[in-house]
Design an enzyme around this catalytic site. Structure first.
Site, PDB file in Angstrom:
ATOM      1  N   HIS A  50       0.841  -1.210   0.000  1.00 47.33           N
ATOM      2  CA  HIS A  50       0.000   0.000   0.000  1.00 47.33           C
ATOM      3  C   HIS A  50       0.874   1.257   0.000  1.00 47.33           C
ATOM      4  O   HIS A  50       0.552   2.242  -0.669  1.00 47.33           O
ATOM      5  CB  HIS A  50      -0.883   0.035   1.255  1.00 47.33           C
ATOM      6  CG  HIS A  50      -1.860  -1.093   1.350  1.00 47.33           C
ATOM      7  ND1 HIS A  50      -1.762  -2.078   2.309  1.00 47.33           N
ATOM      8  CD2 HIS A  50      -2.967  -1.383   0.618  1.00 47.33           C
ATOM      9  CE1 HIS A  50      -2.764  -2.930   2.166  1.00 47.33           C
ATOM     10  NE2 HIS A  50      -3.509  -2.539   1.141  1.00 47.33           N
ATOM     11  N   GLY A 161      -2.984  -2.112  -6.962  1.00 48.64           N
ATOM     12  CA  GLY A 161      -1.848  -3.027  -7.108  1.00 48.64           C
ATOM     13  C   GLY A 161      -2.128  -4.114  -8.142  1.00 48.64           C
ATOM     14  O   GLY A 161      -3.260  -4.590  -8.269  1.00 48.64           O
TER      15      GLY A 161
END
Ligand code: PAF
Length: 299
Positions: A50, A161
């Site tokens: 993250h 992602g």
């Protein structure tokens, strides 16, 4: 304070918003001053993966980064881990503050969905394959919350992602099919030194399971190295590595094109794996170059 009564708060350079309308007002005002808005949607339990999304979001100095932290009940099935999904709100806020994030959006379930939501996004045929085959409704719930976040924040760019590759493909597809304004930026998977893809669910693994789980990334690396031999060679090489770890229960190992259609005879393809290690379901994927010498990306 917002009309429904859940106040945001400020900590250092960070403001935390709880109400969608309040955040929408703030991002609209920022946009009017010429700032770009970048969005990093998360379910919290922030890890280095993250933080890499946040780092990339903050690279443009003219942008304001909004990190959303919301464990979305709609994307968990009845027998999944919604209740025990790792939650670490204080640590997440500290990580956001350290990373220079200006805005965090952390709504309650009620603030996000109201009391009687009726309309959701349907993820279509791709949403029923791969992850969708074992997690029915997961992608409908995920797309619904992402659409809501895009509508609330109206970001110029939203960051996701590549570890959740099917999620990324479906979000891009939703943006295209529903004529949304946002641009979607995929960010390469962040890995532990031994190869395991970072995931909030890695926290469930015992030490023994953690070392067994290394077979996932190792299988992708073996598959990617076999790319010159074509699709069959890739799947064989990857499958052989997975077979060395009997405690890794493979759900699927598939080679697809980069949009998750059938694999091409040559060129770029995506090798995807999902497996259970103990009670923990893990996924990973890698880019593979089929029929060409060399490896484009190692897991
Ligand atoms: O990838 C995740 O963490 C979630 O699926 C997302 C995109 C934040 C939606 O809840």
């Amino acid at each position: 304070m917002s009309p429904s009564g859940s106040p945001g708060f400020t900590r250092g350079g960070l403001t935390v918003h709880r109400e969608p309308a309040e955040l929408a007002r703030v991002t609209r005002a920022l946009r009017a001053t010429g700032r770009k808005i970048h969005l990093v949607p998360t379910m919290g339990a922030l890890h280095r993966g993250h933080l890499e999304l946040i780092r990339r979001a903050r690279r443009d100095i003219n942008s304001v980064t909004v990190v959303s932290i919301f464990v979305n009940p709609l994307q968990f099935g009845p027998n999944e881990d919604f209740d025990r999904y790792p939650r670490s709100f204080e640590a997440d806020l500290a990580a956001c503050e350290d990373a220079g994030v200006e805005l965090v959006f952390a709504p309650s379930v009620e603030a996000m969905y109201g009391t009687d939501p009726q309309i959701t996004v349907h993820s279509g045929p791709l949403g029923e394959q791969l992850e969708g085959a074992t997690r029915p409704g997961h992608f409908d719930g995920m797309l619904t919350v992402v659409l809501k976040l895009l509508n609330i924040v109206r970001p110029d760019l939203a960051f996701f992602g590549e570890k959740d590759y099917q999620q990324l493909v479906l979000i891009r597809r939703m943006v295209r099919d529903l004529n949304l304004d946002a641009r979607i930026q995929g960010i390469p998977t962040v890995r532990e030194p031994e190869g395991l893809a970072l995931s909030s669910r890695n926290a469930y693994l015992t030490e023994e399971q953690h070392s067994a789980a290394l077979a996932l990334s190792a299988s992708l690396t073996a598959g990617a190295h076999a790319g010159t031999g074509g699709a069959e060679a890739v799947l064989k090489a990857a499958g052989e590595v997975l077979a060395t770890e009997p405690s890794v229960k493979v759900d699927y190992l598939e080679l697809r094109d980069t949009e998750l259609g059938p694999a091409p005879a040559e060129g770029e393809a995506r090798l995807l794996v999902a497996a259970k290690v103990g009670a923990t379901r893990l996924i990973d994927n890698a880019l593979v170059l089929l029929g060409s010498p060399g490896v484009s990306e190692q897991a």
